[in-house]
Design a protein around this motif. Structure first.
Motif: not given
Ligand code: FES
Ligand code: FE2
Length: 421
Positions: A94, A98-99, A114, A116-117, A119
């Motif tokens: 990402c 970077g995930s 993504c 994680y957050h 995106w």
């Protein structure tokens, strides 16, 4: 220059090593245990060669994706198909922190979100949205798409290259091998049965086990020894071997009079028609007609044929047998560990007996593969002891000799063009 075998292939010694233009001296073992060689191999082979990752049928529709792990770099890669029908490859990373954006292994996502957050990216990698974007500091969305990786396809096979701009295109990398294998019909290529195993052996120890037939009477005496050898060919000598730049192919003997064991009722039922003449068969010969007629399948055109191993440099083997094809891959992890993957492609069964035959086929091939895998750690431990610096290779082990020769050439070459000379 490559020369086919004589009319009487087992009357005398074969001479494939010479006809493939190789020397006959002992071959060094350092590439199988040296940490220094391992690093050079990573940088100069795996980070420069085109690497096969799958088939187009696996991502047939818009948004379909699969994740490939390119080792030894541990690079996770997303392969997908865009709205425009194009196959793309992206680093699975990402742009935010970077995930990995896709967990894998397969799925359909027209938008890649993504975990994680959140995106969100389009299937072509463009960054579409950033939650709470106004709290960021001038993020240039145009520059924050997923990072593309070089990708190309050939005959339905998808390849990636870790060079941002590959020095040599896929077609040039495949060279004459592409011509030889052009037009092979890959039946049921959308339905792989995949097996993976992490092994205590250098990737080449494992790959070597699948490109020579010399071990068959010893290692496989309880399974396929009578399929791949006979009184006529006691040591399972090869039918044919040819090299194409860094790539190679060997054809293995099959015993046309392979006896079925009457005590094995399942085998007798599955093979009562003798339709394919081999236990290594997922389809009937009618289903496989066009495949079997291709000149690269059983290239010497003999009855006593069991399979061809088409070894794409560096780490992929596409095998052809009377009932279809299957694929082995060998990925380096450390100098003495590796990941092995095998994919079997099985057509829809036409009737109950063929279904039974296929079950037996997969079970039998796995049984045979396990015999090979049980031997690789023992081989690696022997190599690691440093008691020997070289291996002695005979003519049916020509594929191993060519593999080492090519790897040494690639690690020494300053450019891919030089390696391919
Ligand atoms: S790391 Fe991907 S959205 Fe934050
Ligand atoms: Fe084997």
């Amino acid at each position: 220059m490559n020369i086919a075998t004589s009319d009487k292939p087992f009357a005398g010694k074969t001479a494939f090593t010479q006809s493939c233009g190789l020397g006959t001296e002992p071959v060094p073992l350092a590439p199988y245990r040296s940490a220094e060689f391992f690093e050079r191999e990573r940088a100069r082979v795996f980070e420069r060669a085109w690497l096969l990752v799958g088939r187009e049928e696996e991502i047939a529709a818009y948004g379909d994706y699969f994740v490939a792990e390119l080792l030894p770099g541990g690079v996770s890669t997303v392969l997908n198909r865009g709205k425009d029908g194009k196959v793309r490859a992206f680093y699975n990373t990402c742009s935010h922190r970077g995930s990995q954006v896709v967990d894998g292994p397969t799925g359909n996502a027209r938008r890649i979100v993504c975990p994680y957050h959140n995106w969100t990216y389009a299937a072509d990698g463009e960054l579409l949205s950033i939650p709470d974007e106004s709290s960021f500091f001038a993020v240039d969305r145009k520059r924050c798409g997923l990072t593309p990786m070089a990708v190309d396809t050939w005959e339905g096979w998808i390849f990636v290259n870790l060079q941002a701009e590959p020095e040599v295109g896929l077609r040039a990398f495949l060279g004459d091998f592409a011509d030889r294998l052009a037009g092979v019909p890959y039946v049921a290529a959308d339905k792989p049965i995949v097996l993976k195993a992490d092994l205590d052996a250098n990737w080449k120890v494992v790959q070597d086990a699948f490109i020579e037939s010399y071990h068959i009477p010893a290692i496989h005496k309880r399974t396929i020894a009578e399929t791949f050898s006979s009184n006529e060919n006691r040591f399972a000598r090869l039918l044919d071997a040819r090299v194409f730049g860094p790539h190679r192919t060997v054809s293995m003997y099959g015993n046309p009079k392979m006896p079925l064991d009457p005590a094995n009722k399942v085998e007798m039922l599955a093979y009562a028609s003798g339709d394919t003449g081999s236990l290594i068969a997922a389809g009937t010969s009618t289903q496989m007609d066009s495949f079997l007629q291709h000149p690269a399948v059983n290239p010497t055109g003999v009855d006593c044929w069991s399979m061809d191993v088409n070894n794409l440099f560096p780490n992929t083997q596409i095998d052809f047998g009377p009932g279809g094809f299957w694929v082995h891959q060998f990925w380096p992890l450390t100098p003495n560990t590796s990941r092995y993957e095998v994919r079997f492609y099985v057509p829809d069964a036409l009737n109950a007996r063929q279904r039974l035959q296929q079950e037996l086929y997969v079970a039998r091939v796995i049984e045979v593969v396990l015999e090979d895998l049980a031997n690789v750690a023992r081989t690696q431990r022997g190599i690691d002891s440093s008691g020997k610096d070289h291996m002695q290779l005979q003519d049916s082990e020509v594929g191993i000799r060519h593999s080492v020769e090519q790897l040494l050439k690639w690690v020494d070459a300053d450019s891919v063009a030089e390696a391919l000379l």
